[in-house]
Design an enzyme around this catalytic site. Sequence first.
Site, PDB file in Angstrom:
ATOM      1  CG  HIS A   1      -2.088   0.863   1.266  1.00 46.14           C
ATOM      2  ND1 HIS A   1      -2.414   1.715   0.242  1.00 46.14           N
ATOM      3  CD2 HIS A   1      -3.009   1.108   2.247  1.00 46.14           C
ATOM      4  CE1 HIS A   1      -3.479   2.428   0.569  1.00 46.14           C
ATOM      5  NE2 HIS A   1      -3.861   2.086   1.789  1.00 46.14           N
TER       6      HIS A   1
ATOM      7  CG  HIS B   1      -3.912   0.580  -8.649  1.00 45.93           C
ATOM      8  ND1 HIS B   1      -5.263   0.489  -8.414  1.00 45.93           N
ATOM      9  CD2 HIS B   1      -3.421   1.475  -7.762  1.00 45.93           C
ATOM     10  CE1 HIS B   1      -5.576   1.313  -7.434  1.00 45.93           C
ATOM     11  NE2 HIS B   1      -4.485   1.915  -7.020  1.00 45.93           N
TER      12      HIS B   1
ATOM     13  CG  ASP C   1       2.932   4.649  -3.989  1.00 44.74           C
ATOM     14  OD1 ASP C   1       2.763   5.761  -3.465  1.00 44.74           O
ATOM     15  OD2 ASP C   1       2.281   3.635  -3.684  1.00 44.74           O
TER      16      ASP C   1
HETATM   17  N1  COA Z   1       5.748  -6.330 -10.339  1.00 43.17           N
HETATM   18  C1  COA Z   1       5.780  -7.512 -10.963  1.00 43.17           C
HETATM   19  N2  COA Z   1       4.703  -8.288 -11.136  1.00 43.17           N
HETATM   20  C2  COA Z   1       3.544  -7.831 -10.657  1.00 43.17           C
HETATM   21  C3  COA Z   1       3.431  -6.595  -9.992  1.00 43.17           C
HETATM   22  C4  COA Z   1       4.594  -5.840  -9.838  1.00 43.17           C
HETATM   23  N3  COA Z   1       4.568  -4.662  -9.207  1.00 43.17           N
HETATM   24  N4  COA Z   1       2.151  -6.395  -9.609  1.00 43.17           N
HETATM   25  C5  COA Z   1       1.468  -7.460 -10.015  1.00 43.17           C
HETATM   26  N5  COA Z   1       2.313  -8.335 -10.658  1.00 43.17           N
HETATM   27  C6  COA Z   1       1.937  -9.606 -11.218  1.00 43.17           C
HETATM   28  C7  COA Z   1       1.647 -10.596 -10.118  1.00 43.17           C
HETATM   29  O1  COA Z   1       2.823 -11.287  -9.723  1.00 43.17           O
HETATM   30  C8  COA Z   1       0.634 -11.496 -10.770  1.00 43.17           C
HETATM   31  O2  COA Z   1       1.323 -12.368 -11.636  1.00 43.17           O
HETATM   32  P1  COA Z   1       0.820 -13.900 -11.770  1.00 43.17           P
HETATM   33  O3  COA Z   1      -0.605 -13.792 -12.266  1.00 43.17           O
HETATM   34  O4  COA Z   1       1.770 -14.473 -12.751  1.00 43.17           O
HETATM   35  O5  COA Z   1       0.910 -14.466 -10.392  1.00 43.17           O
HETATM   36  C9  COA Z   1      -0.166 -10.538 -11.642  1.00 43.17           C
HETATM   37  O6  COA Z   1       0.715  -9.426 -11.909  1.00 43.17           O
HETATM   38  C10 COA Z   1      -1.430 -10.016 -10.979  1.00 43.17           C
HETATM   39  O7  COA Z   1      -1.090  -9.410  -9.755  1.00 43.17           O
HETATM   40  P2  COA Z   1      -1.935  -9.465  -8.436  1.00 43.17           P
HETATM   41  O8  COA Z   1      -1.023  -9.724  -7.278  1.00 43.17           O
HETATM   42  O9  COA Z   1      -3.115 -10.360  -8.617  1.00 43.17           O
HETATM   43  O10 COA Z   1      -2.471  -8.023  -8.346  1.00 43.17           O
HETATM   44  P3  COA Z   1      -3.234  -7.440  -7.099  1.00 43.17           P
HETATM   45  O11 COA Z   1      -4.390  -6.690  -7.642  1.00 43.17           O
HETATM   46  O12 COA Z   1      -3.523  -8.462  -6.043  1.00 43.17           O
HETATM   47  O13 COA Z   1      -2.153  -6.490  -6.458  1.00 43.17           O
HETATM   48  C11 COA Z   1      -0.796  -4.680  -6.108  1.00 43.17           C
HETATM   49  C12 COA Z   1      -2.073  -5.148  -6.737  1.00 43.17           C
HETATM   50  C13 COA Z   1      -0.745  -3.154  -6.177  1.00 43.17           C
HETATM   51  C14 COA Z   1      -0.731  -5.084  -4.623  1.00 43.17           C
HETATM   52  C15 COA Z   1       0.391  -5.287  -6.864  1.00 43.17           C
HETATM   53  O14 COA Z   1       0.371  -4.857  -8.209  1.00 43.17           O
HETATM   54  C16 COA Z   1       1.718  -4.954  -6.221  1.00 43.17           C
HETATM   55  O15 COA Z   1       2.138  -5.638  -5.274  1.00 43.17           O
HETATM   56  N6  COA Z   1       2.412  -3.874  -6.701  1.00 43.17           N
HETATM   57  C17 COA Z   1       3.655  -3.466  -6.100  1.00 43.17           C
HETATM   58  C18 COA Z   1       3.376  -2.652  -4.842  1.00 43.17           C
HETATM   59  C19 COA Z   1       2.820  -1.294  -5.143  1.00 43.17           C
HETATM   60  O16 COA Z   1       3.305  -0.583  -6.013  1.00 43.17           O
HETATM   61  N7  COA Z   1       1.804  -0.903  -4.362  1.00 43.17           N
HETATM   62  C20 COA Z   1       1.188   0.414  -4.466  1.00 43.17           C
HETATM   63  C21 COA Z   1      -0.185   0.298  -4.982  1.00 43.17           C
HETATM   64  S1  COA Z   1      -0.866   1.886  -5.327  1.00 43.17           S
END
Ligand code: COA
Length: 371
Positions: A217, A256, A307
């Site tokens: 987050h 996201h 971010d």
């Molecule tokens: N880098 C690399 N791969 C990523 C990624 C990232 N930042 N974000 C998502 N993915 C990949 C996941 O590994 C997943 O791959 P898979 O299907 O092969 O397992 C796929 O994309 C879908 O991701 P998922 O975890 O289902 O997305 P989510 O909706 O649950 O999570 C976030 C959203 C924001 C938590 C996630 O994108 C993330 O952890 N981002 C990095 C942290 C971040 O920037 N947070 C700020 C949010 S505003």
Amino acid sequence: MTTSGLMGITAGTSAVSTVGKAGVGLTYRGYSITDLAAQSTFEEVAYMLIYGKLPGQQQHDAYKKKLVGLRTLPDPLKSLLEAMPASTHPMDVLRTGSSLLGTLEPEGEGGRTAASVGDRLTACFGSMLAYWYRFHSRNERIDTGSDDDTVAGHFLNLISGRPADPLKRDALDAILILYAEHEFNASTFTARIITSTLSDTYSAIAGAIGALRGPLHGGANEAAMEMVSSFDSPQDAEKSLLHMLEARRLIMGFGHRVYKDGDPRSPIVKEWARRLSEAAGNTSYYDISERIEEVMMREKGMFPNLDFYAATAYHMCGVPTAMFTPVFVIARTSGWIAHVIEQRGDNRLIRPLADYTGPEPREYLPIEDRG
Ligand code: COA
């Protein structure tokens, strides 16, 4: 039916903001984020979120004056900030500081409401951070007032000990607007859950700060800065990023839960990162960030969230990395308060169900018979 991480579940109604709504995008109380970031001030936006409508000129001036008057810290709070270890994460400084303030200036006493608690915290979170930071890093006991009547300028002034540079102040003001509100994200939903039990506003804010702290987050901006600053050049960034992706590592500042085609806040903060970097004559982090953005789009079809470029923009404003997420708190407090007020306006305890995956009913064995 269960949905992992409540993805795609509508958990209530809200009139505060729209996130990724078709044809509308991100709006705060109906105003587009692009218009607000380009034309508004953070104080206007905070007022609108907390009090429901944009202020007129007189209300705006009076609100700024009010916030200036709410910057001081009570002595017991200063003592607590001094007693916290220098190694404390500044998010813990804010979580603990808001809890203590809740005992010194309780909601419900002295006419305090969720809105006035929101004003107080918005005005003095920067003071708390700076007081703690300057005491532990420079052994100074600072006066938490400043000549700057903006929340952004006050923070920059107190942290650096110098009047804020106008470009940096304007950049931080726009960033505070971008971070102020975002519907049912994890920290706001936490605040609403706490509020739904009829708890107090300080508890809701302290809980929200705890939720915001994590790197999935709010903490992503700090993690993004660590990554960007670990590379020597755009070429180095590309090479290392390809290895990270091969190892299936998460790239902080990308992806996201709601936006799947781009975060509308990202181009705005990217432009600020560019302007600040060019004004400083140092575009190295910006160039590295652009290359990371290109590689993520090419390799994963993923876009930066707010971010990612906020990290470079904060850095170029002179904000220490550990303060990135705490600055998010200063901004988001107004959004959290808007949701606390909205939740109270039509409250019902938030208490979902779980699909049970544990053992079938079984016989309880006395302790001596368990093997
Ligand atoms: N880098 C690399 N791969 C990523 C990624 C990232 N930042 N974000 C998502 N993915 C990949 C996941 O590994 C997943 O791959 P898979 O299907 O092969 O397992 C796929 O994309 C879908 O991701 P998922 O975890 O289902 O997305 P989510 O909706 O649950 O999570 C976030 C959203 C924001 C938590 C996630 O994108 C993330 O952890 N981002 C990095 C942290 C971040 O920037 N947070 C700020 C949010 S505003």
